[in-house]
Design a protein around this motif. Structure first.
Motif, PDB file in Angstrom:
ATOM      1  N   LEU A 148     -12.453   8.798  -9.467  1.00 15.58           N
ATOM      2  CA  LEU A 148     -13.388   7.850  -8.868  1.00 15.58           C
ATOM      3  C   LEU A 148     -13.111   7.739  -7.372  1.00 15.58           C
ATOM      4  N   ARG A 149     -14.144   7.987  -6.586  1.00 15.79           N
ATOM      5  CA  ARG A 149     -13.992   7.921  -5.130  1.00 15.79           C
ATOM      6  C   ARG A 149     -13.501   6.540  -4.673  1.00 15.79           C
ATOM      7  N   SER A 150     -13.962   5.500  -5.355  1.00 19.62           N
ATOM      8  CA  SER A 150     -13.628   4.135  -4.957  1.00 19.62           C
ATOM      9  C   SER A 150     -12.157   3.809  -5.194  1.00 19.62           C
ATOM     10  N   ARG A 151     -11.463   4.598  -6.029  1.00 21.96           N
ATOM     11  CA  ARG A 151     -10.068   4.320  -6.370  1.00 21.96           C
ATOM     12  C   ARG A 151      -9.088   5.230  -5.627  1.00 21.96           C
ATOM     13  N   GLN A 152      -9.605   6.169  -4.879  1.00 23.18           N
ATOM     14  CA  GLN A 152      -8.756   7.194  -4.292  1.00 23.18           C
ATOM     15  C   GLN A 152      -7.711   6.631  -3.332  1.00 23.18           C
ATOM     16  N   ALA A 153      -8.056   5.548  -2.637  1.00 22.76           N
ATOM     17  CA  ALA A 153      -7.126   4.990  -1.652  1.00 22.76           C
ATOM     18  C   ALA A 153      -5.953   4.261  -2.301  1.00 22.76           C
ATOM     19  N   LEU A 154      -6.050   3.942  -3.586  1.00 26.79           N
ATOM     20  CA  LEU A 154      -4.945   3.254  -4.249  1.00 26.79           C
ATOM     21  C   LEU A 154      -3.748   4.182  -4.351  1.00 26.79           C
ATOM     22  N   PRO A 155      -2.556   3.687  -4.035  1.00 23.27           N
ATOM     23  CA  PRO A 155      -1.369   4.551  -4.066  1.00 23.27           C
ATOM     24  C   PRO A 155      -1.148   5.236  -5.399  1.00 23.27           C
ATOM     25  N   LYS A 156      -1.369   4.523  -6.490  1.00 26.36           N
ATOM     26  CA  LYS A 156      -1.124   5.118  -7.805  1.00 26.36           C
ATOM     27  C   LYS A 156      -2.065   6.276  -8.084  1.00 26.36           C
ATOM     28  N   VAL A 157      -3.306   6.201  -7.583  1.00 25.54           N
ATOM     29  CA  VAL A 157      -4.274   7.257  -7.814  1.00 25.54           C
ATOM     30  C   VAL A 157      -4.012   8.444  -6.890  1.00 25.54           C
ATOM     31  N   ILE A 188       2.555  14.128 -15.769  1.00 25.46           N
ATOM     32  CA  ILE A 188       2.348  12.678 -15.704  1.00 25.46           C
ATOM     33  C   ILE A 188       3.611  11.930 -16.117  1.00 25.46           C
ATOM     34  N   LEU A 189       4.285  12.409 -17.148  1.00 25.43           N
ATOM     35  CA  LEU A 189       5.505  11.734 -17.616  1.00 25.43           C
ATOM     36  C   LEU A 189       6.598  11.788 -16.564  1.00 25.43           C
ATOM     37  N   ARG A 190       6.752  12.931 -15.906  1.00 20.31           N
ATOM     38  CA  ARG A 190       7.752  13.024 -14.827  1.00 20.31           C
ATOM     39  C   ARG A 190       7.403  12.061 -13.702  1.00 20.31           C
ATOM     40  N   PHE A 191       6.124  12.011 -13.350  1.00 23.61           N
ATOM     41  CA  PHE A 191       5.680  11.117 -12.278  1.00 23.61           C
ATOM     42  C   PHE A 191       5.939   9.662 -12.654  1.00 23.61           C
ATOM     43  N   ALA A 192       5.641   9.293 -13.895  1.00 25.44           N
ATOM     44  CA  ALA A 192       5.835   7.909 -14.344  1.00 25.44           C
ATOM     45  C   ALA A 192       7.307   7.529 -14.353  1.00 25.44           C
ATOM     46  N   GLN A 193       8.176   8.478 -14.679  1.00 26.42           N
ATOM     47  CA  GLN A 193       9.613   8.194 -14.676  1.00 26.42           C
ATOM     48  C   GLN A 193      10.134   7.968 -13.263  1.00 26.42           C
ATOM     49  N   ASN A 208       0.793  -1.225   0.000  1.00 27.10           N
ATOM     50  CA  ASN A 208       0.000   0.000   0.000  1.00 27.10           C
ATOM     51  C   ASN A 208       0.827   1.279   0.000  1.00 27.10           C
ATOM     52  N   THR A 209       2.039   1.238  -0.545  1.00 29.09           N
ATOM     53  CA  THR A 209       2.863   2.443  -0.546  1.00 29.09           C
ATOM     54  C   THR A 209       3.357   2.840  -1.935  1.00 29.09           C
ATOM     55  N   GLU A 210       3.661   1.896  -2.797  1.00 32.59           N
ATOM     56  CA  GLU A 210       4.305   2.199  -4.070  1.00 32.59           C
ATOM     57  C   GLU A 210       3.287   2.293  -5.210  1.00 32.59           C
ATOM     58  N   PRO A 211       3.221   3.449  -5.907  1.00 33.51           N
ATOM     59  CA  PRO A 211       2.326   3.542  -7.074  1.00 33.51           C
ATOM     60  C   PRO A 211       2.752   2.551  -8.148  1.00 33.51           C
ATOM     61  N   ARG A 212       1.834   1.698  -8.537  1.00 37.12           N
ATOM     62  CA  ARG A 212       2.165   0.699  -9.533  1.00 37.12           C
ATOM     63  C   ARG A 212       0.893   0.200 -10.209  1.00 37.12           C
ATOM     64  N   GLY A 213       1.073  -0.421 -11.365  1.00 42.48           N
ATOM     65  CA  GLY A 213      -0.071  -0.966 -12.091  1.00 42.48           C
ATOM     66  C   GLY A 213      -0.638   0.024 -13.088  1.00 42.48           C
ATOM     67  N   ALA A 255      -1.323   9.316  -5.254  1.00 44.89           N
ATOM     68  CA  ALA A 255      -0.038   9.981  -5.498  1.00 44.89           C
ATOM     69  C   ALA A 255      -0.068  10.805  -6.782  1.00 44.89           C
ATOM     70  N   LEU A 256      -0.674  10.281  -7.839  1.00 43.86           N
ATOM     71  CA  LEU A 256      -0.744  11.030  -9.091  1.00 43.86           C
ATOM     72  C   LEU A 256      -1.671  12.240  -8.950  1.00 43.86           C
ATOM     73  N   LEU A 257      -2.729  12.113  -8.188  1.00 48.24           N
ATOM     74  CA  LEU A 257      -3.596  13.260  -7.940  1.00 48.24           C
ATOM     75  C   LEU A 257      -2.830  14.405  -7.301  1.00 48.24           C
ATOM     76  N   GLU A 258      -1.992  14.075  -6.331  1.00 48.82           N
ATOM     77  CA  GLU A 258      -1.195  15.114  -5.671  1.00 48.82           C
ATOM     78  C   GLU A 258      -0.190  15.728  -6.625  1.00 48.82           C
ATOM     79  N   ALA A 259       0.419  14.882  -7.461  1.00 44.97           N
ATOM     80  CA  ALA A 259       1.386  15.395  -8.434  1.00 44.97           C
ATOM     81  C   ALA A 259       0.718  16.341  -9.422  1.00 44.97           C
ATOM     82  N   LEU A 260      -0.470  15.981  -9.886  1.00 47.35           N
ATOM     83  CA  LEU A 260      -1.190  16.835 -10.826  1.00 47.35           C
ATOM     84  C   LEU A 260      -1.651  18.125 -10.151  1.00 47.35           C
ATOM     85  N   ALA A 261      -2.123  18.026  -8.925  1.00 40.71           N
ATOM     86  CA  ALA A 261      -2.563  19.223  -8.207  1.00 40.71           C
ATOM     87  C   ALA A 261      -1.406  20.192  -8.019  1.00 40.71           C
ATOM     88  N   ASP A 262      -0.243  19.671  -7.643  1.00 42.56           N
ATOM     89  CA  ASP A 262       0.937  20.522  -7.443  1.00 42.56           C
ATOM     90  C   ASP A 262       1.455  21.079  -8.765  1.00 42.56           C
TER      91      ASP A 262
END
Length: 308
Positions: free
Chosen positions: A280-289, A114-119, A90-95, A291-298
């Protein structure tokens, strides 16, 4: 009680639907076409309905098949998420993660984030699409949507975050202003070459002007010398010295910083559409979602902010 029988054939069914043929699914799953066909037949028999329309030349989903496909892909995605979350503790964004972006804003502003985050997260598998239409993240299985504009009322299954607003400014190239002069009032624009956005049906988008009172915006039709039906095309035209355009600040941020475009009539600039993150509210707890939300917001807030 849940029966494991219900899971049998689901992966085969989804693979056939994605591949569009038994042969394609067989190749992807390292099975024979006969085995794939028998698996689908058993599944249809168990469900008591046909999932595919079959002809000698084509294979397509029935209405029941479409509904079942949506359910099955959701089930398989949930199983994948459960497994990946356990593996990642439950820590590493993956998938795999689905993201839908608006055309120009997505390419110029959101995609680099998104590309920076994926790298930085090698186990992440972004699936990025671009569309300016309003999509249904629930129906289309999209995890995160970036949109300019949007509803004030959101379905309970969705969350959203307001990032800021577009700032519509008037601009021109230094070469154009040197040759034609700099407008001081809105009426001066009548003596200038105006470059406007146009739609495929021949209509021309009016320009917005700040009114006499705070927050007041007046929309006016203009006599355009050039009409261009693409935001990036408008930037090319105004940068080439063809005239004055009204554009969102995020679209010309680099040109303004470099001095290849200059803001004119700053007192008439107006607020534009809101820039929102939707997920999607149901996906928010997933690390990949999350973490990417925070990256996009910033990453998008500075781009969404007004350029003074």
């Amino acid at each position: 009680m849940f029966s494991s029988e219900r899971l049998k054939g689901i992966d085969v069914f989804v693979c056939v639907a994605d591949s569009g043929s038994f042969k394609g699914a067989a190749e992807r799953m390292s099975l024979t076409a006969s085995a794939i066909s028998k698996g689908i037949a058993r599944l249809e028999s168990r469900l008591g309905t046909r999932l595919f329309h079959r002809t000698t030349r084509s294979l397509s989903l029935t209405d029941a098949g479409i509904a079942f496909y949506r359910t099955c892909t959701g089930v398989l995605a949930d199983l994948e998420e459960a497994e990946l979350s356990l593996l990642a503790e439950n820590t590493e964004p993956r998938g795999r993660i689905r993201i839908d972006l608006p055309g120009a804003f997505g390419r110029l502003q959101a995609l680099p984030v998104i590309l920076r985050f994926a790298q930085e997260h090698a186990l992440l598998l972004p699936h990025i699409s671009f569309s300016d239409r309003l999509i249904d993240p629930i129906e289309e299985g999209v995890d995160i949507v970036v949109r300019i504009g949007g509803s004030d009322v959101w379905p309970a299954a969705l969350e959203h975050r307001y990032l800021g607003s577009e700032w519509h400014i008037f601009c021109a190239s230094p070469a154009y202003l040197s040759k034609h002069g700099t407008p001081v009032t809105d009426r001066d624009l009548e003596q200038h070459h105006c470059i406007a956005y146009g739609w495929a049906d021949g209509t021309v988008s009016p320009w917005s002007f700040s009114g006499k009172h705070p927050g007041e915006i007046e929309r006016r039709a203009i006599a355009a010398k050039f009409v261009v039906g693409d935001g990036e095309g408008l930037v090319i035209a105004v940068s080439a010295g063809c005239g004055i355009a009204q554009l969102p600040s995020w679209l010309i941020k680099r040109q303004l910083e470099e001095g290849t475009l200059v803001e004119v009539l700053p007192h008439l600039a107006t607020d534009g559409l809101a820039i929102n993150l939707i997920w999607l509210r149901s996906r928010q707890a997933l690390p990949k979602v999350s973490a990417l939300l925070e990256a996009l917001a910033d990453g998008l807030v500075p781009s969404a902010s007004k350029i003074q």
